[in-house]
Write a protein that holds these residues in place. Structure first.
Motif, PDB file in Angstrom:
ATOM      1  N   SER A  57       0.829  -1.071  -0.021  1.00 50.34           N
ATOM      2  CA  SER A  57      -0.178   0.178  -0.249  1.00 50.34           C
ATOM      3  C   SER A  57       1.114   0.994   0.114  1.00 50.34           C
ATOM      4  O   SER A  57       1.112   2.228  -0.390  1.00 50.34           O
ATOM      5  CB  SER A  57      -0.761  -0.517   1.187  1.00 50.34           C
ATOM      6  OG  SER A  57      -2.188  -1.341   1.534  1.00 50.34           O
ATOM      7  N   TYR A  79      -1.598   4.756   6.926  1.00 46.31           N
ATOM      8  CA  TYR A  79      -1.143   3.398   6.034  1.00 46.31           C
ATOM      9  C   TYR A  79      -1.784   2.398   7.269  1.00 46.31           C
ATOM     10  O   TYR A  79      -1.713   1.565   7.386  1.00 46.31           O
ATOM     11  CB  TYR A  79      -0.315   3.057   5.816  1.00 46.31           C
ATOM     12  CG  TYR A  79       0.257   3.937   4.427  1.00 46.31           C
ATOM     13  CD1 TYR A  79      -0.095   3.729   3.134  1.00 46.31           C
ATOM     14  CD2 TYR A  79       1.090   4.557   4.835  1.00 46.31           C
ATOM     15  CE1 TYR A  79      -0.256   4.175   2.337  1.00 46.31           C
ATOM     16  CE2 TYR A  79       1.422   6.116   3.260  1.00 46.31           C
ATOM     17  CZ  TYR A  79       1.068   5.339   2.680  1.00 46.31           C
ATOM     18  OH  TYR A  79       1.398   5.955   1.215  1.00 46.31           O
ATOM     19  N   LEU A  85      -6.597   2.989   5.778  1.00 42.98           N
ATOM     20  CA  LEU A  85      -6.706   2.310   4.052  1.00 42.98           C
ATOM     21  C   LEU A  85      -8.146   2.072   3.405  1.00 42.98           C
ATOM     22  O   LEU A  85      -8.963   2.496   2.038  1.00 42.98           O
ATOM     23  CB  LEU A  85      -5.827   1.172   3.066  1.00 42.98           C
ATOM     24  CG  LEU A  85      -4.257   1.474   3.564  1.00 42.98           C
ATOM     25  CD1 LEU A  85      -3.462   0.634   3.693  1.00 42.98           C
ATOM     26  CD2 LEU A  85      -4.095   2.380   2.911  1.00 42.98           C
ATOM     27  N   ILE A 138      -5.189  -4.041  -4.504  1.00 44.78           N
ATOM     28  CA  ILE A 138      -4.010  -3.596  -4.979  1.00 44.78           C
ATOM     29  C   ILE A 138      -3.780  -4.569  -5.787  1.00 44.78           C
ATOM     30  O   ILE A 138      -3.249  -3.607  -7.885  1.00 44.78           O
ATOM     31  CB  ILE A 138      -3.180  -4.172  -3.621  1.00 44.78           C
ATOM     32  CG1 ILE A 138      -2.823  -3.387  -2.304  1.00 44.78           C
ATOM     33  CG2 ILE A 138      -1.602  -4.500  -4.751  1.00 44.78           C
ATOM     34  CD1 ILE A 138      -1.938  -3.831  -1.378  1.00 44.78           C
TER      35      ILE A 138
END
Length: 90
Positions: free
Chosen positions: A21, A31, A36, A72
């Motif tokens: 990330s 984070y 997130l 992701i």
């Protein structure tokens, strides 16, 4: 800890969604997993997967990591990286 409990088992490769990330979304103010999931608009999906649970519950956090990892690898170019490469970036 896992290696101590099961010394004959080969664990890994490990993929760290926090490290990934930080590469994918540079410059975020936080984070933390909870941040997130919220910033990326993934909280409703995680809540649907874990009704009645909240951040810091093990099941919720595991689902949040899985959802985050899936997000992701949907980013441009990231779906072409194999597990070994992803684990090295972690």
């Amino acid at each position: 800890m896992l290696r101590q409990l099961a010394p004959l088992h080969a664990f890994g490769p490990w993929i760290d969604t926090l490290s990934l990330s930080r590469i994918v979304w540079r410059g975020l103010p936080s984070y933390t997993l909870e941040n997130l999931i919220s910033v990326l608009g993934l909280a409703p999906l995680v809540s649907d997967l874990c009704p009645g649970l909240a951040p810091h519950d093990a099941s919720y956090d595991a689902a949040a990591c899985a959802v985050l990892f899936a997000h992701i690898i949907r980013q441009p170019g990231w779906n072409k990286l194999g597990i070994e490469r992803l684990s090295k970036l972690s």
